[in-house]
Write a protein that holds these residues in place. Sequence first.
Motif, PDB file in Angstrom:
ATOM      1  N   GLN A  70      35.568 -10.458 -12.236  1.00 12.56           N
ATOM      2  CA  GLN A  70      34.963  -9.935 -11.098  1.00 12.56           C
ATOM      3  C   GLN A  70      36.100  -9.177 -10.157  1.00 12.56           C
ATOM      4  O   GLN A  70      35.615  -8.171  -9.604  1.00 12.56           O
ATOM      5  CB  GLN A  70      34.755 -11.300 -10.222  1.00 12.56           C
ATOM      6  N   SER A  71      37.382  -9.366 -10.413  1.00 13.62           N
ATOM      7  CA  SER A  71      38.285  -8.500  -9.853  1.00 13.62           C
ATOM      8  C   SER A  71      38.287  -7.289 -10.414  1.00 13.62           C
ATOM      9  O   SER A  71      38.438  -6.170  -9.657  1.00 13.62           O
ATOM     10  CB  SER A  71      39.659  -9.069  -9.981  1.00 13.62           C
ATOM     11  N   GLU A  74      34.999  -5.588  -9.354  1.00 19.56           N
ATOM     12  CA  GLU A  74      34.992  -5.050  -7.765  1.00 19.56           C
ATOM     13  C   GLU A  74      35.983  -3.972  -7.608  1.00 19.56           C
ATOM     14  O   GLU A  74      35.627  -3.315  -6.651  1.00 19.56           O
ATOM     15  CB  GLU A  74      35.546  -6.517  -6.938  1.00 19.56           C
ATOM     16  N   TYR A  86      26.978 -10.499  -8.198  1.00 17.03           N
ATOM     17  CA  TYR A  86      27.404 -11.501  -9.237  1.00 17.03           C
ATOM     18  C   TYR A  86      26.892 -12.706  -9.353  1.00 17.03           C
ATOM     19  O   TYR A  86      26.689 -13.460  -7.967  1.00 17.03           O
ATOM     20  CB  TYR A  86      28.874 -11.656  -8.978  1.00 17.03           C
TER      21      TYR A  86
END
Length: 334
Positions: A70-71, A74, A86
């Motif tokens: 996710q990092s 993003e 998400y």
Amino acid sequence: MRTTRTAAAALLAAAALTVTAAGCSSSGGKDAEDGGARGQGGGTSATTPRMTVAMVTHSGEGDTFWDIVQSGAEAAAAKDNVEFLYAADKEGKGQAALIDSYVAKKVDGLIVTLAKPEAVKASVAKAVAAGIPVVTINSGGQHSKAFGAIGHIGQDEAVAGEAVGEELTERGRKKALCVIHEQGNVSLEERCAGLAKTFDGTVENLNVEGTNMPATTSSVEAKLQSAKDIDAVVTLGAPFAAASVKAARSAGSRAEIDTFDLNAAVVAQLKAGQIGFAVDQQPYLQGYLAVDGLWLHGTNLNVIGGGRPVLTGPALVTRKDVPVLEKLTARGTR
């Protein structure tokens, strides 16, 4: 950090693609003249129309691997003027329902994992039929093209398993326990099969309840107590390495603990000598390239990898790699 010959070529290709993606969104040139994209260099995001990209994964609760994915996603979303959504469900039926919900919302792009491909096949087909470009990441890459995805980003799980088998052989191990934390996940099964293919010793698979860490620890401990000849435990996700270290200690086993995937805890365990090595598939890169790829496709009809899988691993990391990795894992990018 060591890679197999195949993995090294794949990682170089992935790095080149990252540079290419950054170049496509940088200021200057025709893009700037036409009011196109501007990259991170000037501290601004793309000026292309706002897009919405959704990601659906098979993550279980507390799996730090997906925090890193996710990092990356993003970071790319911020650069590309993308709204990133998400959602996750450990069950295939739940994943399918989430995909259906995003199709109903008419998102501009969809990122999915294919850990349980048959469970989500129909839902992915609905997305493709609706004209939503799909990128698959992490698992089930062999099904990606057949399901209509424009590309797949992740490591080749069989190759990764084979690299582990070769490493265990070099380390003189004789019997390995491969701990599968999600039964029916095709990628985890491929890892264990690859391990068995190249390992000169014997391999036994152990299915555990990955969403219940105390139960996982107990299962590994019981196995090590009953099979004293096991001299290597291979876990298929970073959170399960710590559980296996604890289990081996309680069982009085001298088995070496090795694992797939990285997080800050694994790096600390490598530093302490509690883990022999880890397999890094660069989850940050998987999230980043998936979002960036959909943005490139949406704004310029680019297809990263030309329709072929873009490999992000495997690379084997050991205690000597800790100084480089500590800061990166602390900030959640490795």
